[in-house]
Design an enzyme around this catalytic site. Structure first.
Site, short mmCIF file in Angstrom:
data_model
loop_
_atom_site.label_atom_id
_atom_site.label_comp_id
_atom_site.label_asym_id
_atom_site.label_seq_id
_atom_site.Cartn_x
_atom_site.Cartn_y
_atom_site.Cartn_z
N ARG A 38 0.84 -1.20 0.00
CA ARG A 38 0.00 0.00 0.00
C ARG A 38 0.87 1.25 0.00
NH1 ARG A 38 -5.67 -1.49 -0.20
NH2 ARG A 38 -5.83 -3.48 0.91
N ASP A 39 0.47 2.24 -0.80
CA ASP A 39 1.17 3.52 -0.83
C ASP A 39 1.00 4.21 0.53
OD1 ASP A 39 2.05 5.64 -3.36
OD2 ASP A 39 1.60 6.49 -1.40
N ILE A 40 2.06 4.82 1.02
CA ILE A 40 2.04 5.47 2.33
C ILE A 40 1.16 6.72 2.32
CG2 ILE A 40 4.00 7.08 2.02
CD1 ILE A 40 5.05 6.07 4.75
N ASN A 96 5.26 6.95 -13.18
CA ASN A 96 5.82 8.30 -13.26
C ASN A 96 7.30 8.17 -13.58
OD1 ASN A 96 3.46 9.78 -12.62
ND2 ASN A 96 3.74 9.33 -10.46
N HIS A 109 8.18 1.67 -10.13
CA HIS A 109 6.95 1.23 -9.44
C HIS A 109 5.76 1.56 -10.30
CE1 HIS A 109 8.09 5.27 -8.13
NE2 HIS A 109 6.80 5.56 -8.03
N HIS A 111 1.92 2.32 -10.12
CA HIS A 111 0.81 2.67 -9.24
C HIS A 111 -0.44 1.94 -9.72
CE1 HIS A 111 2.59 6.36 -7.27
NE2 HIS A 111 3.33 6.35 -8.36
P1 DGP Z 1 6.13 8.58 -7.55
O1 DGP Z 1 5.71 10.01 -7.54
O2 DGP Z 1 5.57 7.86 -8.77
O3 DGP Z 1 7.65 8.43 -7.43
O4 DGP Z 1 5.45 7.91 -6.29
C1 DGP Z 1 6.13 7.42 -5.17
C2 DGP Z 1 5.12 6.95 -4.18
O5 DGP Z 1 5.79 6.22 -3.15
C3 DGP Z 1 4.31 8.04 -3.49
O6 DGP Z 1 2.93 7.91 -3.85
C4 DGP Z 1 4.50 7.80 -2.00
C5 DGP Z 1 5.09 6.41 -1.95
N1 DGP Z 1 6.06 6.21 -0.88
C6 DGP Z 1 7.18 6.94 -0.65
N2 DGP Z 1 7.85 6.45 0.40
C7 DGP Z 1 7.15 5.38 0.85
C8 DGP Z 1 7.34 4.46 1.91
O7 DGP Z 1 8.32 4.50 2.67
N3 DGP Z 1 6.38 3.49 2.06
C9 DGP Z 1 5.30 3.40 1.24
N4 DGP Z 1 4.42 2.42 1.48
N5 DGP Z 1 5.10 4.24 0.22
C10 DGP Z 1 6.01 5.22 0.02
#
Ligand code: DGP
Length: 124
Positions: A38-40, A96, A109, A111
């Site tokens: 899951r995204d944070i 992205n 990654h 999304h």
């Molecule tokens: P992007 O903009 O495409 O590089 O998105 C990176 C995503 O990663 C952003 O939506 C927040 C997520 N993210 C960043 N750090 C962490 C983390 O430590 N844990 C999790 N679960 N998500 C993270």
């Protein structure tokens, strides 16, 4: 925030640490090639990041035999969408890449977003 240069060293990459289990994350899927969590900072009720276990920076960093990575990521997206109950209602998949797309994490990654009616605009 990571810089592309720093995070290219996979031992310093946050997503590599999540894959290794040395940083916590809410895992939703894992197989030999892919890890998903899951995204944070979720932007939809379902917001999952699907990452290759192999450290690659972005889509430009994938070539040759590594192109299989995209197959693994999208196959996982199909499976996760079904598992989380959004395959029928619909979902969005986004990569992205670079500054104009606001990439912040330099481990490739995908999304996976869903669970709500999203707008038609792809450019915020
Ligand atoms: P992007 O903009 O495409 O590089 O998105 C990176 C995503 O990663 C952003 O939506 C927040 C997520 N993210 C960043 N750090 C962490 C983390 O430590 N844990 C999790 N679960 N998500 C993270």
């Amino acid at each position: 925030m990571q810089s592309p240069t720093d995070s290219f060293k996979s031992k310093e990459c946050i997503f590599c640490k999540i894959i290794a289990g040395t940083l916590p994350a809410e895992k939703v899927f894992e197989n030999e090639n892919v890890f998903a969590f899951r995204d944070i900072s979720p932007q939809a009720p379902v917001h999952v990041l699907i990452v290759p276990k192999q450290h690659v920076v972005d889509i430009l960093d994938v070539s040759g035999r590594d192109m299989e990575i995209f197959q693994h990521l999208f196959k996982a997206a199909q499976q996760i969408a079904a598992k989380l109950g959004i395959a029928g209602s619909g979902f969005r998949t986004v990569f992205n890449s670079g500054d104009h797309a606001c990439q912040t994490m330099y481990h490739l990654h995908l999304h996976l977003l869903g669970g709500t009616q999203m707008g038609g605009s792809l450019v915020g």
